[in-house]
Design a protein around this motif. Structure first.
Motif, PDB file in Angstrom:
ATOM      1  N   GLY A 113      -7.518  -3.903  13.118  1.00 42.80           N
ATOM      2  CA  GLY A 113      -8.367  -4.923  12.505  1.00 42.80           C
ATOM      3  C   GLY A 113      -7.691  -6.275  12.541  1.00 42.80           C
ATOM      4  N   PHE A 114      -6.404  -6.244  12.226  1.00 40.40           N
ATOM      5  CA  PHE A 114      -5.628  -7.487  12.238  1.00 40.40           C
ATOM      6  C   PHE A 114      -5.630  -8.099  13.630  1.00 40.40           C
ATOM      7  CE2 PHE A 114      -1.314  -8.461  13.788  1.00 40.40           C
ATOM      8  CZ  PHE A 114      -1.239  -9.782  13.370  1.00 40.40           C
ATOM      9  N   LEU A 115      -5.472  -7.216  14.632  1.00 40.88           N
ATOM     10  CA  LEU A 115      -5.433  -7.692  16.014  1.00 40.88           C
ATOM     11  C   LEU A 115      -6.767  -8.323  16.397  1.00 40.88           C
ATOM     12  CD1 LEU A 115      -2.838  -7.077  17.706  1.00 40.88           C
ATOM     13  CD2 LEU A 115      -4.384  -5.789  19.191  1.00 40.88           C
ATOM     14  N   VAL A 116      -7.844  -7.586  16.053  1.00 37.70           N
ATOM     15  CA  VAL A 116      -9.177  -8.082  16.391  1.00 37.70           C
ATOM     16  C   VAL A 116      -9.435  -9.401  15.680  1.00 37.70           C
ATOM     17  CG1 VAL A 116     -11.637  -7.629  16.091  1.00 37.70           C
ATOM     18  CG2 VAL A 116     -10.123  -5.814  16.908  1.00 37.70           C
ATOM     19  N   LEU A 117      -9.041  -9.432  14.395  1.00 36.77           N
ATOM     20  CA  LEU A 117      -9.239 -10.648  13.606  1.00 36.77           C
ATOM     21  C   LEU A 117      -8.488 -11.812  14.248  1.00 36.77           C
ATOM     22  CD1 LEU A 117     -10.615 -11.360  10.873  1.00 36.77           C
ATOM     23  CD2 LEU A 117      -8.325 -11.315   9.892  1.00 36.77           C
ATOM     24  N   THR A 118      -7.236 -11.530  14.652  1.00 37.51           N
ATOM     25  CA  THR A 118      -6.439 -12.570  15.291  1.00 37.51           C
ATOM     26  C   THR A 118      -7.133 -13.083  16.542  1.00 37.51           C
ATOM     27  OG1 THR A 118      -4.464 -11.464  14.500  1.00 37.51           O
ATOM     28  CG2 THR A 118      -4.157 -13.097  16.225  1.00 37.51           C
TER      29      THR A 118
ATOM     30  N   LEU B 280       0.828  -1.207   0.000  1.00 40.76           N
ATOM     31  CA  LEU B 280       0.000   0.000   0.000  1.00 40.76           C
ATOM     32  C   LEU B 280       0.862   1.256   0.000  1.00 40.76           C
ATOM     33  CD1 LEU B 280      -3.153  -0.259   0.340  1.00 40.76           C
ATOM     34  CD2 LEU B 280      -2.790   0.967   2.483  1.00 40.76           C
ATOM     35  N   THR B 281       1.800   1.329   0.969  1.00 39.15           N
ATOM     36  CA  THR B 281       2.612   2.540   1.065  1.00 39.15           C
ATOM     37  C   THR B 281       3.513   2.677  -0.144  1.00 39.15           C
ATOM     38  OG1 THR B 281       4.017   1.243   2.513  1.00 39.15           O
ATOM     39  CG2 THR B 281       2.721   2.960   3.553  1.00 39.15           C
TER      40      THR B 281
ATOM     41  N   ARG C 209      -0.717  11.151   6.892  1.00 38.48           N
ATOM     42  CA  ARG C 209      -1.663  11.025   7.997  1.00 38.48           C
ATOM     43  C   ARG C 209      -2.702   9.957   7.701  1.00 38.48           C
ATOM     44  NH1 ARG C 209      -1.093  16.382   9.169  1.00 38.48           N
ATOM     45  NH2 ARG C 209      -2.597  17.012   7.590  1.00 38.48           N
ATOM     46  N   SER C 210      -3.282  10.021   6.492  1.00 40.82           N
ATOM     47  CA  SER C 210      -4.342   9.050   6.203  1.00 40.82           C
ATOM     48  C   SER C 210      -3.746   7.653   6.054  1.00 40.82           C
ATOM     49  CB  SER C 210      -5.131   9.449   4.963  1.00 40.82           C
ATOM     50  OG  SER C 210      -4.283   9.490   3.859  1.00 40.82           O
ATOM     51  N   GLU C 211      -2.493   7.636   5.593  1.00 37.83           N
ATOM     52  CA  GLU C 211      -1.831   6.340   5.477  1.00 37.83           C
ATOM     53  C   GLU C 211      -1.611   5.741   6.861  1.00 37.83           C
ATOM     54  OE1 GLU C 211       0.975   6.221   2.019  1.00 37.83           O
ATOM     55  OE2 GLU C 211       2.303   5.983   3.730  1.00 37.83           O
ATOM     56  N   ASN C 212      -1.147   6.575   7.782  1.00 38.71           N
ATOM     57  CA  ASN C 212      -0.929   6.104   9.146  1.00 38.71           C
ATOM     58  C   ASN C 212      -2.227   5.633   9.765  1.00 38.71           C
ATOM     59  OD1 ASN C 212       1.739   6.603   8.967  1.00 38.71           O
ATOM     60  ND2 ASN C 212       1.695   8.536  10.103  1.00 38.71           N
ATOM     61  N   LEU C 213      -3.290   6.412   9.467  1.00 36.55           N
ATOM     62  CA  LEU C 213      -4.597   6.038   9.988  1.00 36.55           C
ATOM     63  C   LEU C 213      -5.001   4.676   9.433  1.00 36.55           C
ATOM     64  CD1 LEU C 213      -6.654   7.619  11.784  1.00 36.55           C
ATOM     65  CD2 LEU C 213      -7.997   7.858   9.682  1.00 36.55           C
ATOM     66  N   ALA C 214      -4.801   4.519   8.120  1.00 37.02           N
ATOM     67  CA  ALA C 214      -5.154   3.253   7.482  1.00 37.02           C
ATOM     68  C   ALA C 214      -4.336   2.121   8.095  1.00 37.02           C
ATOM     69  CB  ALA C 214      -4.915   3.327   5.984  1.00 37.02           C
ATOM     70  N   LEU C 215      -3.045   2.394   8.304  1.00 35.29           N
ATOM     71  CA  LEU C 215      -2.188   1.354   8.873  1.00 35.29           C
ATOM     72  C   LEU C 215      -2.630   1.018  10.292  1.00 35.29           C
ATOM     73  CD1 LEU C 215       1.443   2.112   7.683  1.00 35.29           C
ATOM     74  CD2 LEU C 215      -0.079   0.254   7.022  1.00 35.29           C
ATOM     75  N   ALA C 216      -2.946   2.076  11.068  1.00 36.28           N
ATOM     76  CA  ALA C 216      -3.349   1.845  12.455  1.00 36.28           C
ATOM     77  C   ALA C 216      -4.643   1.061  12.502  1.00 36.28           C
ATOM     78  CB  ALA C 216      -3.513   3.177  13.183  1.00 36.28           C
ATOM     79  N   SER C 217      -5.620   1.475  11.656  1.00 34.98           N
ATOM     80  CA  SER C 217      -6.894   0.757  11.705  1.00 34.98           C
ATOM     81  C   SER C 217      -6.717  -0.644  11.135  1.00 34.98           C
ATOM     82  CB  SER C 217      -7.986   1.529  10.961  1.00 34.98           C
ATOM     83  OG  SER C 217      -7.565   1.793   9.657  1.00 34.98           O
ATOM     84  N   GLY C 218      -5.832  -0.758  10.132  1.00 31.30           N
ATOM     85  CA  GLY C 218      -5.536  -2.084   9.605  1.00 31.30           C
ATOM     86  C   GLY C 218      -4.925  -2.961  10.683  1.00 31.30           C
TER      87      GLY C 218
END
Lengths: 184, 481
Positions: free
Chosen positions: B210-215, B39-40, B198-207
C-alpha cells in the motif's frame, strides 16, 4: 544558481526525516536514566533493631551469613501505636538488613552488603509499597530490584512463616518478617 | 572544429519526479516503518502480558498445590490447561534445568527433610515434558536476582513466545524443601504465535505494498502537477529561446497565471518581440549603421558613396493604375533593391516615394555602389513584366558628407547631408531609363573592376553645383548598346 535551485527540493526530502529523528530523540531522552542518588541513610547503625541477636541460621534469599536488621524512627513510631495486628508502615520508613561476609562477624566488622526496604508507594519501581534495593558496601553501588523477586518471598511474611514470632495469626505485616513490634 | 557530442541531459521533469520519489519514500517510509513497529510491538506487548498472567496463575497454582504436596494434581492441572488451549505448552523445571517430576529425587529429599516417608516414590515420571530447558535463556531465569525471561523461538513449523518464570523457595516451602536454596525451580510457558506472526507479516506486506502504491500515485500526481506548473512552461520557454538561437523570432510563450515562471515567460516574450523588431529593422539598416547608432549619435564628417535610384515615369504610372497594384509593384521593386544593396554591404538610408537612397562605407564603397547599381538595373530588366515594364534611373557620387541625427526632436533620421548627396540625387534625376550616371570622383575611386565599363567623360551642368561637372555612364561590360 545550480545549487540554489536544488536546495528547497533537498530540504523537502530531508525535513520529514529530521522531524522523525527529533521525535525519536525526544522520546528517548524522556526515558533516559535518572541521576543516581543514595536512598540509604548513612546513619542506619544508630537505629533501633527489631531483633537484638545476630541472625545466622540459613534462610532462602539471604543465605547463611550473619544478618542484623535496623528500622528507622518513623517505622518505630508507627509500630509503637499499631500493636501486633495489621501493619502498614508510613512513607519514609526504612528497613536495613546488614549482611556479613561470614556467619560470625568479628566485633567492629563491617557488613559486605545491605538489603534495604524503603517505603515509597509513589515510586514507579516500588512493589507492595516498598523499594527493594541491594547496596554493595565495597563499591557503594545501590541496585533497585525491579523484578518481583524480593517481594514474592517477602509476601510470605504476611501469612504464617517459620521466623521470629511466626505471624501465627497470618496478619498483614507489610512484608516484614521482623516488624518493629515493641516487645517481640 | 569540435564535433558536437550528444550529451546526457536530465530533464527538469525527471528531476522533479526523482526529488518527489525520494521525499515521499523517506517521509512515508519512516511513517510506515514507525507504524509497523508500533503495531508489532503492541502485539508483542499483549502476548507478553497474557503469557505473564498465565505464568503468574500457574505459579500461584503450583505454590498452593505443592504446599500439601499434591504434585499429581499440579500435573493434572497443567494437562488440562494445555488441553483447553492447544497453543499453550507448560513445563516445570528444577533449578538445575532438569525436568521436574522426572524422577524420584525430590521425593527422597523431601522425605529426608521431614524425617518420614510421607511421599511414595513413583514408578514412572509424572510429567513427560519434551521441551528441555533452553541453554541460553534458562540460566538468566535462575541467576541472581532471578527474573522472568521472555524470548522468541522458531522452528520450521512454528514461531513461539516463551516465558521462564523462576519459582522462589518461600519460607513456607522450606519445611519440606530446606532453606539452602533461593530458587525452587522454573515454570516455562510456551505460546505458539505462528498465526499471529503470519497475519502480522501479511499486514506488513500489504501495508508495504500500500505504501508503495501510495508513493507511486502521489509521486505521479504531484509530478504531473509540478510538470504542468513548472517543467512544461520552462520547456516551452526553452523551445522559444531555442528558436531565437536559430534566428527564428516567431515563437511566443503562451503564459497563464502570474507566478515567477509566468513572469519569466512574459519577459521572454518581450525580449523576443524586441529582437524581432530589431531584426526587422536590420533588413533595412545595415549592421554598420546599427553599430554607428550604438556607438554614438554625435554628428561627424565621413567619406561615403551615395547611390540614388528612382522609377522613371512613376508619377504617370500611379495615375493610370489602381492603388493596390501601384503599392504592390513599388514595394516589390524597393524590396528587391534593398536586398541587392544589402548584398553589397550598403545601407538603405531611406525611401522617398519611389526613390531609394543608399549609403556605402569603406575604401571600396564606390566599386560596391557601382556593382549594386548594375545588379539593380539587371534585376529590373529581368523582372520586366513583373514590374509592369517600369525602368529605373540611378546616380552615384562620393565624397565627404556630414552624418548625424537630422530632423526634429520627435522624428529624426540618422542620415547624411553634403555636396555629394546633392550630386548623386541630381545624377539620378538626369539618368534616362536604365542609365547609371556616376560622378567623376566616384568613377576614379571605383577604378575598372571586371564587369564594369564606363562611358564618357561627359560634361554637364548640375543644378546647385558650380561650373560644369564631369560624369560617366556606367554599363555592364560587353553591353552592346
Amino acid at each position: 544558481m545550480r545549487t540554489a535551485r536544488h536546495v528547497p527540493a533537498a530540504a523537502a526530502a530531508i525535513l520529514p526525516a529530521c522531524a522523525t529523528i527529533l521525535a525519536v530523540l525526544a522520546v528517548l531522552s524522556a526515558c533516559g536514566p535518572a541521576t543516581p542518588k543514595s536512598r540509604v541513610p548513612a546513619d542506619w547503625t544508630s537505629w533501633r533493631k527489631p531483633v537484638d541477636r545476630v541472625l545466622n541460621y540459613t534462610i532462602p534469599g539471604h543465605g547463611d551469613k550473619a544478618r542484623v536488621i535496623y528500622v528507622n524512627a518513623p517505622g518505630w513510631e508507627y509500630a509503637g501505636g499499631a500493636g501486633s495486628g495489621r501493619l502498614e508502615f508510613p512513607e519514609g520508613t526504612v528497613v536495613v538488613k546488614e549482611i556479613y561476609a561470614s556467619g560470625s562477624p568479628a566485633p567492629g566488622e563491617k557488613p559486605v552488603t545491605l538489603d534495604v526496604m524503603v517505603k515509597a508507594p509513589g515510586d514507579p519501581d516500588a512493589r507492595g509499597g516498598w523499594l527493594w534495593l541491594v547496596k554493595d558496601m565495597a563499591s557503594g553501588k545501590e541496585t533497585v530490584i525491579t523484578t518481583n523477586f524480593c517481594q514474592a518471598c517477602h509476601a510470605n511474611a504476611n501469612s504464617s512463616h517459620p521466623y521470629g514470632d511466626r505471624n501465627p495469626g497470618g496478619a498483614f505485616r507489610d512484608y516484614l518478617y521482623f516488624p518493629p513490634i515493641p516487645g517481640t | 572544429m569540435e564535433t558536437m557530442r550528444p550529451h546526457r541531459t536530465t530533464t527538469l521533469a525527471a528531476k522533479i519526479i526523482r526529488i518527489l520519489v525520494i521525499a515521499l519514500t523517506v517521509g512515508l517510509g519512516i511513517a510506515a516503518l514507525m507504524f509497523g513497529l508500533v503495531l508489532t510491538s503492541s502485539r508483542q506487548e499483549v502476548t507478553r502480558e497474557s503469557l505473564n498472567q498465565e505464568a503468574a496463575m500457574l505459579q500461584t497454582a503450583i505454590e498452593n498445590f505443592m504446599l500439601p504436596g499434591e504434585a499429581p494434581i499440579a500435573v493434572q492441572f497443567f494437562r488440562e490447561i494445555e488441553g483447553a488451549n492447544p497453543k499453550v505448552r507448560i513445563s516445570l523445571f528444577r533449578r538445575n534445568g532438569e525436568i521436574a517430576f522426572s524422577d524420584n529425587r525430590t521425593i527422597q529429599e523431601v522425605n529426608a527433610n521431614i524425617r518420614r516417608e510421607k511421599f511414595a516414590p513413583r514408578s514412572s515420571p509424572a510429567l513427560e515434558m519434551q521441551m528441555p530447558a533452553d541453554s541460553v535463556h534458562f540460566p538468566k531465569a535462575v541467576s541472581m536476582p532471578p527474573q522472568d525471561v521472555f524470548f522468541r523461538q522458531e522452528d520450521d513449523a512454528a514461531v513461539y513466545i516463551k516465558i521462564y518464570r523462576p519459582l522462589i523457595n518461600l519460607p513456607r516451602c522450606t519445611a519440606c524443601h530446606g532453606s539452602d536454596h533461593t530458587i525452587r525451580g522454573v515454570i516455562g510457558v510456551q505460546f505458539d504465535v505462528s498465526s499471529f506472526v503470519r497475519s502480522e507479516n501479511l499486514a506488513l506486506a500489504s501495508g508495504g505494498a500500500g505504501f508503495l502504491v501510495l508513493t507511486i500515485i502521489l509521486a505521479a500526481a504531484l509530478g504531473s502537477i509540478m510538470n504542468r506548473g513548472v517543467a512544461a512552461p520552462v520547456a516551452a520557454i526553452g523551445k522559444v529561446c531555442e528558436r531565437v538561437a536559430q534566428g527564428d523570432f516567431g515563437g511566443v510563450v503562451s503564459v497563464r497565471g502570474n507566478d515567477e515562471i509566468a513572469r519569466l515567460g512574459r519577459q521572454v516574450n518581450d525580449m523576443v518581440r524586441g529582437l524581432r523588431e530589431r531584426s526587422e529593422l536590420t533588413k533595412y539598416v545595415s549592421a554598420g549603421t546599427l553599430g554607428a547608432i550604438q556607438d554614438s549619435q554625435e554628428p561627424k564628417r565621413v567619406r561615403k558613396t551615395l547611390l540614388f535610384t528612382d522609377v522613371r515615369g512613376f508619377t504617370s504610372y500611379t495615375g493610370s493604375h489602381d492603388p493596390e497594384r501601384v503599392v504592390g509593384i513599388l514595394n516589390k521593386l524597393l524590396e528587391e533593391q534593398s536586398r541587392i544593396i544589402h548584398e553589397h554591404q550598403g545601407d538603405v538610408d531611406k525611401f522617398v516615394g519611389d526613390e531609394v537612397v543608399a549609403v556605402f562605407s569603406g575604401e571600396d564603397s564606390p566599386a560596391r555602389a557601382c556593382s549594386a547599381a548594375l545588379a539593380i538595373m539587371a534585376a529590373a530588366r529581368k523582372g520586366g513584366e513583373a514590374y509592369d515594364g517600369l525602368a529605373l534611373g540611378a546616380g552615384i557620387a562620393c565624397g565627404e558628407v556630414i552624418q548625424g541625427m537630422i530632423g526634429s526632436a520627435r522624428r529624426a533620421d540618422f542620415t547624411v547631408i553634403g555636396a555629394s548627396v546633392n550630386i548623386a540625387a541630381r545624377l539620378c534625376g538626369l539618368a534616362k531609363p536604365g542609365q547609371i550616371l556616376v560622378a567623376r570622383d566616384a568613377r576614379d575611386a571605383a577604378g575598372t573592376p571586371p564587369g564594369f565599363s564606363f562611358r564618357g567623360p561627359f560634361k554637364t551642368a548640375l543644378k546647385g553645383v558650380e561650373g560644369p561637372s564631369v560624369i560617366y555612364l556606367l554599363e555592364p561590360e560587353g553591353d552592346a548598346s
